[in-house]
Scaffold this motif. Structure first.
Motif, PDB file in Angstrom:
ATOM      1  N   LEU A 108       0.813  -1.225   0.000  1.00 41.25           N
ATOM      2  CA  LEU A 108       0.000   0.000   0.000  1.00 41.25           C
ATOM      3  C   LEU A 108       0.843   1.271   0.000  1.00 41.25           C
ATOM      4  CD1 LEU A 108      -2.827  -1.101   2.491  1.00 41.25           C
ATOM      5  CD2 LEU A 108      -2.829  -1.173  -0.010  1.00 41.25           C
ATOM      6  N   GLY A 109       2.172   1.116   0.058  1.00 40.71           N
ATOM      7  CA  GLY A 109       3.027   2.299   0.015  1.00 40.71           C
ATOM      8  C   GLY A 109       4.003   2.347   1.177  1.00 40.71           C
ATOM      9  N   LEU A 110       5.016   3.210   1.027  1.00 42.75           N
ATOM     10  CA  LEU A 110       6.067   3.316   2.049  1.00 42.75           C
ATOM     11  C   LEU A 110       5.492   3.754   3.396  1.00 42.75           C
ATOM     12  CD1 LEU A 110       9.043   3.405   2.929  1.00 42.75           C
ATOM     13  CD2 LEU A 110       9.186   5.712   1.969  1.00 42.75           C
ATOM     14  N   GLY A 111       4.552   4.703   3.359  1.00 44.99           N
ATOM     15  CA  GLY A 111       3.957   5.188   4.609  1.00 44.99           C
ATOM     16  C   GLY A 111       3.275   4.061   5.363  1.00 44.99           C
ATOM     17  N   HIS A 112       2.578   3.219   4.632  1.00 44.40           N
ATOM     18  CA  HIS A 112       1.892   2.085   5.248  1.00 44.40           C
ATOM     19  C   HIS A 112       2.906   1.081   5.803  1.00 44.40           C
ATOM     20  CE1 HIS A 112      -0.159  -1.897   5.121  1.00 44.40           C
ATOM     21  NE2 HIS A 112      -1.099  -1.196   5.736  1.00 44.40           N
ATOM     22  N   ALA A 113       3.998   0.867   5.071  1.00 38.51           N
ATOM     23  CA  ALA A 113       5.036  -0.071   5.532  1.00 38.51           C
ATOM     24  C   ALA A 113       5.595   0.391   6.880  1.00 38.51           C
ATOM     25  CB  ALA A 113       6.156  -0.179   4.494  1.00 38.51           C
ATOM     26  N   ILE A 114       5.880   1.678   6.996  1.00 38.70           N
ATOM     27  CA  ILE A 114       6.449   2.200   8.246  1.00 38.70           C
ATOM     28  C   ILE A 114       5.419   2.063   9.376  1.00 38.70           C
ATOM     29  CG2 ILE A 114       7.436   4.248   9.385  1.00 38.70           C
ATOM     30  CD1 ILE A 114       9.100   2.994   7.003  1.00 38.70           C
ATOM     31  N   TRP A 115       4.171   2.326   9.059  1.00 37.45           N
ATOM     32  CA  TRP A 115       3.083   2.221  10.042  1.00 37.45           C
ATOM     33  C   TRP A 115       2.994   0.801  10.613  1.00 37.45           C
ATOM     34  CZ3 TRP A 115      -1.965  -0.139   9.578  1.00 37.45           C
ATOM     35  CH2 TRP A 115      -2.862   0.242  10.577  1.00 37.45           C
ATOM     36  N   CYS A 116       3.319  -0.208   9.786  1.00 43.35           N
ATOM     37  CA  CYS A 116       3.284  -1.601  10.240  1.00 43.35           C
ATOM     38  C   CYS A 116       4.251  -1.858  11.408  1.00 43.35           C
ATOM     39  CB  CYS A 116       3.631  -2.556   9.092  1.00 43.35           C
ATOM     40  SG  CYS A 116       2.364  -2.626   7.814  1.00 43.35           S
ATOM     41  N   ALA A 117       5.222  -0.968  11.606  1.00 41.99           N
ATOM     42  CA  ALA A 117       6.219  -1.168  12.671  1.00 41.99           C
ATOM     43  C   ALA A 117       5.829  -0.462  13.967  1.00 41.99           C
ATOM     44  CB  ALA A 117       7.588  -0.660  12.197  1.00 41.99           C
ATOM     45  N   ARG A 118       4.651   0.173  13.998  1.00 43.45           N
ATOM     46  CA  ARG A 118       4.308   1.067  15.113  1.00 43.45           C
ATOM     47  C   ARG A 118       4.379   0.426  16.492  1.00 43.45           C
ATOM     48  NH1 ARG A 118       0.283  -1.063  12.549  1.00 43.45           N
ATOM     49  NH2 ARG A 118      -1.630  -1.755  13.562  1.00 43.45           N
TER      50      ARG A 118
END
Ligand code: G1P
Length: 290
Positions: A108-118
Motif C-alpha cells: 500500500l506504500g512506504l507510509g503504510h510499511a512504516i506504520w506496520c512497525a508502530r
C-alpha cells in the motif's frame, strides 16, 4: 531520547530489477561479497541503532535467514578450518532479540510499511533506512544525522541534490535557510513534476522521526502513485513539529535501479582490498575497448 531503533522496509517487489528479483529479494542481491541489505544494517549499527525492525512480505524469508545463525554452514566451515570466512559468516548473525520482523501484507506504500512497525517502535524516536539506497560515507549517513539530531532534536530527513530532470522520481524538500549541512524547510512534496518542484534537493531514504508520525500514517490518504506516502504524513507532521533536512557527506547508490546497482558494485569493488587492483585494471581495459 536517544535513537535506538530503526525500521527497514523490505517488502517491495523489486520490479525495476526483474526478473532477477522473481525468487530473490532485491535486498539480497550481492554487492561484491555481501548482500545489499548488509551495508544498510551496518550503517544503522554504526549510528548506534540497537534494534532493527524489518517490514517484510511474502518471498522475503531469505532476509530473515541471512541474519540468523546457519548451524550447518558454520560447522562445515569449522571442520574445514576456514576460520577467516567463518568469522565473516558469524558476523552476519544479529544478536538475539535485536531484530524483529513484521509483515506488510499488501503493497500500500512506504507510509503504510512504516506504520506496520508502530507497535514494535512504541513511543520513541526512530530511524528509517530505505534499503534500496546504499550510502557510502564516513561516518555513515545515519551516524551524521544522529549527531545532528543529538544537537537539534525534532525530525530529520537526509537530502542530496539531483539534476532537476530527475526530481519527479523522488520526495523533494522546500529549503528555507541553512546552517552548515542542516537545512530548515518550509515543506516537502512526493514526486513533484519538474516544473513545480520546490528545489532539486531530493529525500535520500534516511530519516529520524518522532513517533507521532504513526498517528498521522494511520489515516493518511493515498497520494502519489495511489500509495500511502511517508512524505505526505511528514508534511502534515511539519505543522506541529520541528523538521530539518540534512545534506549528508557521502555518495549514494540506488540499488533498486539497474545502473545504480551496477555503480554500487563497481564502487565497492574498487574499494575492497581483495578486488580493488583487479577492478581498476578491468575498468581501464573495458573503457579502452579491450
Ligand atoms: C521513496 C520515497 C521518496 C524518496 C525515495 C528515495 O520513494 O517515497 O520520498 O525520495 O524513496 O529513494 P520510492 O523510491 O519508494 O518511489
Amino acid at each position: 531520547m536517544r535513537v535506538r531503533k530503526a525500521v527497514l522496509p523490505v517488502a517491495g517487489f523489486g520490479t525495476r530489477v526483474l526478473p532477477a528479483t522473481k525468487t530473490i529479494p532485491k535486498e539480497m542481491l550481492p554487492v561484491v561479497d555481501r548482500p545489499a541489505i548488509q551495508y544498510v544494517v551496518d550503517e544503522a549499527l554504526e549510528a548506534g541503532i540497537e534494534h532493527i525492525v524489518f517490514v517484510t512480505g511474502r518471498n522475503k524469508g531469505a532476509i530473515e535467514d541471512y541474519f540468523d545463525i546457519s548451524y550447518e554452514l558454520e560447522e562445515s566451515l569449522k571442520k574445514k578450518n576456514k576460520t577467516a570466512i567463518l568469522e565473516q559468516v558469524q558476523q552476519t548473525v544479529m544478536p538475539a532479540g535485536t531484530a524483529s520482523f513484521v509483515r506488510q501484507q499488501s503493497p500500500l506504500g512506504l507510509g503504510h510499511a512504516i506504520w506496520c512497525a508502530r507497535d514494535i517502535i512504541g513511543n520513541e524516536p526512530f530511524a528509517v533506512l530505505l534499503p534500496d539506497v546504499i550510502v557510502k560515507g564516513k561516518p555513515s549517513c545515519l551516524a551524521q544525522m544522529v549527531k545532528a539530531y543529538d544537537e537539534v532534536g525534532g525530525n530529520i530527513v537526509a537530502v542530496d541534490p539531483v539534476p532537476m530532470e530527475r526530481v519527479s522520481s523522488y520526495g523533494v524538500i522546500a529549503p528555507e535557510s541553512r546552517d552548515g549541512r542542516l537545512i530548515k524547510m518550509s515543506g516537502m512534496v512526493e514526486k513533484p513534476p519538474m516544473e513545480s518542484a520546490p528545489s532539486n534537493l531530493k529525500i535520500t531514504g534516511r530519516y529520524i522521526l518522532q513517533p507521532e508520525i504513526f498517528g498521522l500514517l494511520a489515516d493518511q490518504a493515498a497520494g502519489a502513485g495511489g500509495e500511502i506516502q511517508l512524505t505526505d504524513a511528514m508534511a502534515r507532521q511539519m505543522e506541529s513539529q520541528a523538521y530539518y533536512a540534512y545534506e549528508f557527506e557521502g555518495r549514494e547508490y540506488d540499488c533498486g535501479s539497474k545502473l545504480g546497482y551496477f555503480e554500487a558494485v563497481l564502487a565497492y569493488a574498487l574499494d575492497n582490498p581483495e578486488t580493488a587492483e583487479g577492478a581498476r585494471e578491468l575498468v581501464k581495459k573495458m573503457a579502452a575497448g579491450l
